[in-house]
Design a protein around this motif. Structure first.
Motif, PDB file in Angstrom:
ATOM      1  N   PHE A  39       0.831  -1.201   0.000  1.00 13.97           N
ATOM      2  CA  PHE A  39       0.000   0.000   0.000  1.00 13.97           C
ATOM      3  C   PHE A  39       0.870   1.258   0.000  1.00 13.97           C
ATOM      4  N   TYR A  40       1.894   1.258   0.839  1.00 14.27           N
ATOM      5  CA  TYR A  40       2.789   2.411   0.942  1.00 14.27           C
ATOM      6  C   TYR A  40       3.500   2.659  -0.384  1.00 14.27           C
ATOM      7  N   GLN A  41       3.952   1.597  -1.023  1.00  8.06           N
ATOM      8  CA  GLN A  41       4.616   1.735  -2.317  1.00  8.06           C
ATOM      9  C   GLN A  41       3.649   2.283  -3.361  1.00  8.06           C
ATOM     10  N   GLU A  42       2.421   1.813  -3.326  1.00 10.25           N
ATOM     11  CA  GLU A  42       1.401   2.318  -4.260  1.00 10.25           C
ATOM     12  C   GLU A  42       1.175   3.819  -4.054  1.00 10.25           C
ATOM     13  N   LEU A  43       1.130   4.253  -2.798  1.00  4.32           N
ATOM     14  CA  LEU A  43       0.967   5.674  -2.512  1.00  4.32           C
ATOM     15  C   LEU A  43       2.158   6.489  -3.016  1.00  4.32           C
ATOM     16  N   ASN A  60       8.659  15.140   1.826  1.00  4.02           N
ATOM     17  CA  ASN A  60       7.714  16.108   1.276  1.00  4.02           C
ATOM     18  C   ASN A  60       6.337  15.539   0.953  1.00  4.02           C
ATOM     19  N   GLY A  61       6.192  14.228   1.020  1.00  2.00           N
ATOM     20  CA  GLY A  61       4.919  13.603   0.665  1.00  2.00           C
ATOM     21  C   GLY A  61       3.868  13.786   1.746  1.00  2.00           C
ATOM     22  N   PRO A  62       2.657  13.410   1.430  1.00  2.00           N
ATOM     23  CA  PRO A  62       1.563  13.573   2.392  1.00  2.00           C
ATOM     24  C   PRO A  62       1.695  12.612   3.564  1.00  2.00           C
ATOM     25  N   MET A  87       8.022   3.332   7.239  1.00  2.67           N
ATOM     26  CA  MET A  87       6.945   4.062   6.562  1.00  2.67           C
ATOM     27  C   MET A  87       6.543   5.271   7.405  1.00  2.67           C
ATOM     28  N   PRO A  88       7.434   6.255   7.504  1.00  4.61           N
ATOM     29  CA  PRO A  88       7.191   7.379   8.415  1.00  4.61           C
ATOM     30  C   PRO A  88       5.995   8.255   8.039  1.00  4.61           C
ATOM     31  N   ASN A  89       5.511   8.162   6.829  1.00  4.62           N
ATOM     32  CA  ASN A  89       4.365   8.985   6.430  1.00  4.62           C
ATOM     33  C   ASN A  89       3.036   8.399   6.911  1.00  4.62           C
ATOM     34  N   LEU A  90       3.063   7.165   7.413  1.00  4.98           N
ATOM     35  CA  LEU A  90       1.834   6.560   7.905  1.00  4.98           C
ATOM     36  C   LEU A  90       1.605   6.930   9.362  1.00  4.98           C
ATOM     37  N   ILE A  91       0.391   7.322   9.643  1.00  2.07           N
ATOM     38  CA  ILE A  91      -0.044   7.584  11.013  1.00  2.07           C
ATOM     39  C   ILE A  91      -1.151   6.583  11.295  1.00  2.07           C
ATOM     40  N   LEU A  92      -0.926   5.714  12.254  1.00  2.06           N
ATOM     41  CA  LEU A  92      -1.911   4.678  12.581  1.00  2.06           C
ATOM     42  C   LEU A  92      -2.776   5.144  13.744  1.00  2.06           C
ATOM     43  N   GLU A  93      -4.066   5.113  13.531  1.00  2.00           N
ATOM     44  CA  GLU A  93      -5.047   5.444  14.566  1.00  2.00           C
ATOM     45  C   GLU A  93      -5.960   4.234  14.723  1.00  2.00           C
ATOM     46  N   PHE A  94      -6.378   3.979  15.927  1.00  2.91           N
ATOM     47  CA  PHE A  94      -7.220   2.812  16.197  1.00  2.91           C
ATOM     48  C   PHE A  94      -8.628   3.238  16.571  1.00  2.91           C
ATOM     49  N   LEU A  95      -9.604   2.527  16.014  1.00  2.00           N
ATOM     50  CA  LEU A  95     -11.001   2.750  16.360  1.00  2.00           C
ATOM     51  C   LEU A  95     -11.225   2.369  17.817  1.00  2.00           C
TER      52      LEU A  95
END
Length: 158
Positions: A39-43, A60-62, A87-95
């Protein structure tokens, strides 16, 4: 014919309702990590296709917020540390616990299950092909305004 199990791991991008689905043989932290890496690579590739330098994605990415349920494979501390580093651009939040009504992927999966239930499949490959067609190729029509009821709670996904 024996019963064969496989897992479907997927999500829905809120902005354009793009569905991201992967089929895994086992729901483990390693398979979760593998799906996230793809998924990260696709982004990164999507970002580069808009004229950006893929090598600058981390700087610089989102930032991408991924909302997860509380499955144990999503919360393994060793996997979370690897995700943070790789994958530092990912922010994981839990429901909140026991709240599938808030998960857009549950709305998509509920629609898919309605379509495939009560059918007989000759093989697991036939079922997997249908699920892939529905979820990855966009053949499933999802009513985004529909309510899903679960344990007395309901929300509208918009």
């Amino acid at each position: 014919m024996g019963c064969t199990r496989f897992s479907v791991m997927g999500g829905v991008r809120f902005s354009d309702k793009k569905r991201i689905v992967d089929f895994i043989s086992k729901g483990t932290g390693e398979s979760f990590m593998s799906v996230l890496e793809g998924f990260y690579q696709e982004l990164k590739n999507e970002w580069a296709e808009t004229g950006n330098d893929i090598d600058n994605f981390e700087q610089n990415g989102p930032k991408i917020i991924i909302i997860l349920d509380n499955a144990s494979i999503h919360k393994r501390q060793d996997i979370l540390e690897i995700i943070k580093k790789k994958m530092p651009n990912l922010i994981l939040e839990f429901l909140p616990e026991y709240s599938p009504d808030y998960n857009l992927a549950e709305l998509v999966w509920h629609s898919a299950k309605e379509f495939i239930s009560n059918r007989l499949f000759k093989s697991i490959e036939e079922l997997e092909a249908l699920v892939n067609k529905l979820l990855n190729e966009g053949d499933l029509i999802v009513n985004w305004g529909r309510s899903i009821k679960n344990k007395g709670n309901a929300i509208n996904a918009i």
